[in-house]
Design an enzyme around this catalytic site. Structure first.
Site, PDB file in Angstrom:
ATOM      1  N   GLY A  12       0.861  -1.193   0.000  1.00 61.79           N
ATOM      2  CA  GLY A  12       0.000   0.000   0.000  1.00 61.79           C
ATOM      3  C   GLY A  12       0.894   1.237   0.000  1.00 61.79           C
ATOM      4  O   GLY A  12       2.100   1.162  -0.297  1.00 61.79           O
ATOM      5  N   GLU A 111     -13.155  18.310   5.738  1.00 62.38           N
ATOM      6  CA  GLU A 111     -13.761  17.102   6.308  1.00 62.38           C
ATOM      7  C   GLU A 111     -13.977  17.353   7.782  1.00 62.38           C
ATOM      8  O   GLU A 111     -13.495  18.365   8.330  1.00 62.38           O
ATOM      9  CB  GLU A 111     -12.879  15.872   6.058  1.00 62.38           C
ATOM     10  N   HIS A 228     -16.403   4.262  10.537  1.00 62.08           N
ATOM     11  CA  HIS A 228     -16.764   5.382   9.656  1.00 62.08           C
ATOM     12  C   HIS A 228     -18.283   5.534   9.702  1.00 62.08           C
ATOM     13  O   HIS A 228     -19.010   4.544   9.629  1.00 62.08           O
ATOM     14  CB  HIS A 228     -16.290   5.097   8.230  1.00 62.08           C
ATOM     15  N   ARG A 274     -15.444  12.105  13.864  1.00 64.73           N
ATOM     16  CA  ARG A 274     -16.021  10.888  13.291  1.00 64.73           C
ATOM     17  C   ARG A 274     -16.650   9.962  14.324  1.00 64.73           C
ATOM     18  O   ARG A 274     -17.699   9.378  14.098  1.00 64.73           O
ATOM     19  CB  ARG A 274     -14.876  10.164  12.575  1.00 64.73           C
ATOM     20  N   HIS A 335     -13.553   0.850   9.995  1.00 64.59           N
ATOM     21  CA  HIS A 335     -12.829   1.589   8.959  1.00 64.59           C
ATOM     22  C   HIS A 335     -11.324   1.688   9.190  1.00 64.59           C
ATOM     23  O   HIS A 335     -10.536   1.466   8.280  1.00 64.59           O
ATOM     24  CB  HIS A 335     -13.432   2.993   8.882  1.00 64.59           C
ATOM     25  N   GLU A 359      -0.905   1.953   8.536  1.00 65.77           N
ATOM     26  CA  GLU A 359      -2.003   1.652   9.465  1.00 65.77           C
ATOM     27  C   GLU A 359      -1.653   0.574  10.486  1.00 65.77           C
ATOM     28  O   GLU A 359      -2.216   0.563  11.588  1.00 65.77           O
ATOM     29  CB  GLU A 359      -3.259   1.253   8.679  1.00 65.77           C
ATOM     30  N   ARG A 370      -8.867   8.950  14.995  1.00 63.63           N
ATOM     31  CA  ARG A 370      -8.076   9.586  13.927  1.00 63.63           C
ATOM     32  C   ARG A 370      -8.822  10.746  13.280  1.00 63.63           C
ATOM     33  O   ARG A 370     -10.007  10.629  12.974  1.00 63.63           O
ATOM     34  CB  ARG A 370      -7.752   8.540  12.864  1.00 63.63           C
TER      35      ARG A 370
END
Ligand code: FAD
Ligand code: SIN
Length: 516
Positions: A12, A111, A228, A274, A335, A359, A370
Site C-alpha cells: 500500500g 472534512e 466510519h 467521526r 474503517h 495503518e 483519527r
C-alpha cells in the site's frame, strides 16, 4: 535462496513509500499477499490532510489532530506528521501524483473536525488510487526493487532476539519459503475484516499486528478502533464508503423519518469528529428502530455532485441509486485501526531489525480517534522515515541464514469460522460495548483459539483466521480493561469520559493488558 538487504511486507502507500527510500541503499523485496497495490490505500477516497494552503498553518493541523484524538495522541509524533507532511506530499507531486486543481492552485476541501479546508484529493474521490499509481510508477524505475506478489507473510525469522527475514507462503507454488534480510518493515495495513460491516478490502486481516506480537513487539491502543459513519447500507451489498468529504461539501444526515439529527448530538452537526457522528447515527438508528439513516446530497447542485464524486456516483448507479436524486441509506462500518505496533517517530519497534509504518503501526499520531484524511499522510511520512531508520541501523549488519522449518503447507478453509467471528465482533465489540458483551466475545474467541494449539500445517486462510483471533482477543481484553469511554472506545456501562491519560499495551507475546 531468497535474500535481500531489506524486506517490506505490504504494497500500500506505506510499503511502497518505504521501498522507494530503501532502493537507494540496497536490494529490496516487497512481499504482498495479493496483487501489488491491493489494500486500503488503493480504495481511499476523500483525500490527504496536509498544510499546503496559504490559509492554513501546521499549528492548526496539529491542534485539530490532538483534539480529534481526544487528548491521547503522542505530541512528538503529531508534530512530526504535520511538519513533515508538506515535504512528503510535494515530493509525491514531483514523482507524478496529480491532485485536483482549482485554477493554478491545489483544490482544498473540508472534512469533519478540520478547522480549515486542507484536504487535497485526486480524480474527485479516487485519491488513494492516484497515490498508489504514482508510487508504483516511480518504484518501477528503481531496479533494486523485486515484487513477490501472492506471498503471504507468516512469521518473522528470528535469532537471539533479532529479525533476519520472514517465513512466507508462496501461494502459487503452495509451499513455505524462508526469505532472508537484514531487517523487515511491516506495512501490512489494518484489520477491518475483523468486523461484519467494514469499508476495508479483503486483505485487511491484521496479520502484521499478530506477527509482531508473536515476535515480542509491543502492541498499543488496541481498544481504539474507528467506525466510519457513512457506509452504504443495502441488502447483499458491500459496505461501500460514502466519503466524509460528501458531508464536507454540504451533504446532510437524516433519520428514517427524514429529520436531520446530528445537531442534537454535537454543535458541529454532520462535521463533528467521526466517533461522535458514528455514535449519533448508531443511537438514532436505535431510537427509530431502523437499520440505517440517510445521507442526503439532493439539495446540492447536480453537476457539481457528479463531477466532485465521480467514483461514488458511478458505483451507486450500479446499485440502482442516483446520488443527485435519491437519499442514500447508510450506517457505520469498521474503517481504521488507531491501535497497532508501537513505534517511535522513526518506525522502530522494540524488536531489533523490525520496523512498522502505515495503518499497522501505532506511532501515537491518532490517539483515541483519527482525524479524517490523516492516514494517507501518515503512510507516506512514516513509510519514508521507517526506511531511513532501517538504512542507518542495518547498513553494516550481516544476514544470518538461520534454518527454521517448523511449518508445512496444508490447504484448508476457515471461511465459515471467519464469518462467525466477524458477526460476534460486530455484535459485541463495535460502536457501543459493555462488559457482558465483551465477556461473551472473549469466551468465543478463547474457545476458537484453543483449537489451534500445536497447529503446524497452515495455509493463508487459516493463518488469517488465527491472526484475527489473536488480535480480537487483545482488542477485547483492552476494551474490558478500559472501564470508561474515550474517543472511539465507548462503553455503554461506563459512558463517562476517562480523564486521565494512560494507554494499554501488550508485550512479550503475552495476552496480558498492561496499563502504562
Ligand atoms: P494498505 O494500503 O492497506 O496496504 C497493506 C498491504 O499489506 C497490502 O498490500 C496487503 O496485501 C499487504 N499485506 C497484509 N498482510 C499481509 C501478509 N500477511 N503478507 C503479505 N502482505 C500482506 N485515509 C486517508 O487519509 N484519506 C482517505 O481518503 C481515506 N479513505 C479511505 C477509504 C477506504 C475505503 C478505506 C478502507 C480507507 C481509507 N483511508 C483513508 C484509510 C487509509 O486508506 C489507510 O489507512 C492507508 O491507506 C493504509 O495504508 P497502508 O499502506 O498502511 O496499508
Ligand atoms: C473518507 O473519504 O471519508 C475517508 C477519509 C478517511 O478515512 O480519512
Amino acid at each position: 535462496m531468497l535474500k535481500y538487504d531489506f524486506l517490506v511486507i505490504g504494497s500500500g502507500a506505506a510499503g511502497l513509500r518505504a521501498a522507494v527510500e530503501l532502493a537507494f541503499h540496497g536490494s529490496v523485496a516487497i512481499i504482498t499477499k495479493s496483487a501489488v497495490g491491493e489494500g486500503s490505500s488503493e480504495h481511499a477516497q476523500g483525500g490527504v490532510a496536509v498544510v499546503l494552503s496559504d490559509e492554513d498553518d501546521i499549528v492548526l493541523h496539529y491542534e485539530d489532530t490532538i483534539k480529534a484524538g481526544d487528548g491521547l495522541c503522542d505530541k512528538d509524533a503529531v508534530m512530526t506528521l504535520v511538519d513533515e507532511g508538506p515535504k512528503y506530499i510535494k515530493e509525491l507531486i514531483k514523482w507524478g501524483a496529480q491532485f485536483d486543481m482549482h485554477g493554478d492552485h491545489l483544490d482544498f476541501t473540508r472534512e469533519a473536525a478540520h478547522s480549515v479546508n486542507r484536504i487535497i484529493h485526486a480524480h474527485g474521490d479516487a485519491t488513494g488510487r492516484e497515490i498508489v499509481r504514482a508510487l508504483k510508477s516511480y518504484a518501477e524505475k528503481l531496479e533494486k526493487i523485486t515484487y513477490l506478489q501472492n506471498y503471504f507473510a507468516l512469521d518473522l525469522l528470528m535469532a537471539n532476539g533479532e529479525v533476519f527475514g520472514i517465513k512466507a507462503i508462496d501461494e502459487e507454488k503452495k509451499e513455505i519459503v524462508n526469505i532472508f534480510s537484514k531487517g523487515v518493515i511491516l506495512a501490512t495495513g489494518g484489520a477491518g475484516r475483523l468486523f461484519k460491516r467494514t469499508t476495508n478490502p479483503e486483505v485487511a486481516t491484521g496479520d502484521g499486528l499478530s506477527i509482531a506480537f508473536r515476535a515480542g513487539a509491543v502492541l498499543k491502543d488496541l481498544e481504539f478502533y474507528q467506525f466510519h459513519p457513512t457506509a452504504l447500507h443495502l441488502p447483499d451489498t458491500p459496505a461501500f464508503l460514502l466519503s466524509e468529504s460528501m458531508r464536507g461539501e454540504g451533504g446532510v444526515l437524516r433519520n428514517i423519518k427524514k429529520e436531520r439529527f446530528c445537531f442534537n448530538y454535537h454543535e458541529k452537526g454532520e462535521l463533528a469528529p467521526r466517533d461522535v457522528v458514528s455514535r449519533a447515527i448508531f443511537f438514532e438508528m436505535e431510537k427509530t428502530d431502523a437499520e440505517y439513516v440517510y445521507l442526503d446530497m439532493t439539495h446540492l447542485e447536480k453537476e457539481f455532485v457528479k463531477n466532485r464524486f465521480p467514483k461514488i456516483y458511478s458505483t451507486l448507479k450500479e446499485f440502482g441509486l442516483d446520488i443527485t436524486k435519491d437519499l442514500i441509506p447508510v450506517s457505520p462500518a469498521a474503517h481504521y485501526y488507531m491501535g497497532g505496533i508501537e513505534t517511535d517517530v522513526w518506525g522502530r519497534t522494540k524488536v531489533s531489525g523490525l520496523y512498522a509504518c502505515g495503518e499497522c503501526a501505532c506511532t501515537g499520531v491518532h490517539g483515541a480517534n483519527r482525524l479524517a484524511s490523516n492516514s494517507l499522510l501518515e503512510s507516506v511520512v512514516f513509510g519514508g522515515r521507517a526506511a531511513k531508520a532501517a538504512v542507518i541501523d542495518l547498513m553494516d549488519k550481516e544476514i544470518n541464514e538461520i534454518s527454521d522449518n517448523n511449518f508445512s503447507y496444508k490447504e484448508c478453509s476457515a471461511s465459515n469460522q471467519i464469518k462467525e467471528l466477524q458477526d460476534i465482533m460486530w455484535k459485541y465489540v463495535s460502536i457501543a460495548r459493555d462488559e457482558n458483551g465483551l465477556l461473551s466475545a472473549l469466551e468465543y474467541v478463547d474457545s476458537k483459539l484453543s483449537d489451534f494449539r500445536d497447529e503446524v500445517s497452515v495455509c493463508r486462510n487459516c493463518m488469517e483466521y488465527y491472526n484475527m483471533l489473536q488480535l480480537a482477543k487483545m482488542m477485547i481484553l483492552a476494551a474490558l480493561t478500559r472501564k470508561g469511554s474515550r474517543g472511539a472506545h465507548y462503553r455503554r456501562d461506563f459512558p463517562e469520559r476517562i480523564k486521565e491519560n494512560w494507554h494499554i499495551v501488550f508485550e512479550n507475546a503475552e495476552f496480558n493488558p498492561i496499563i502504562r
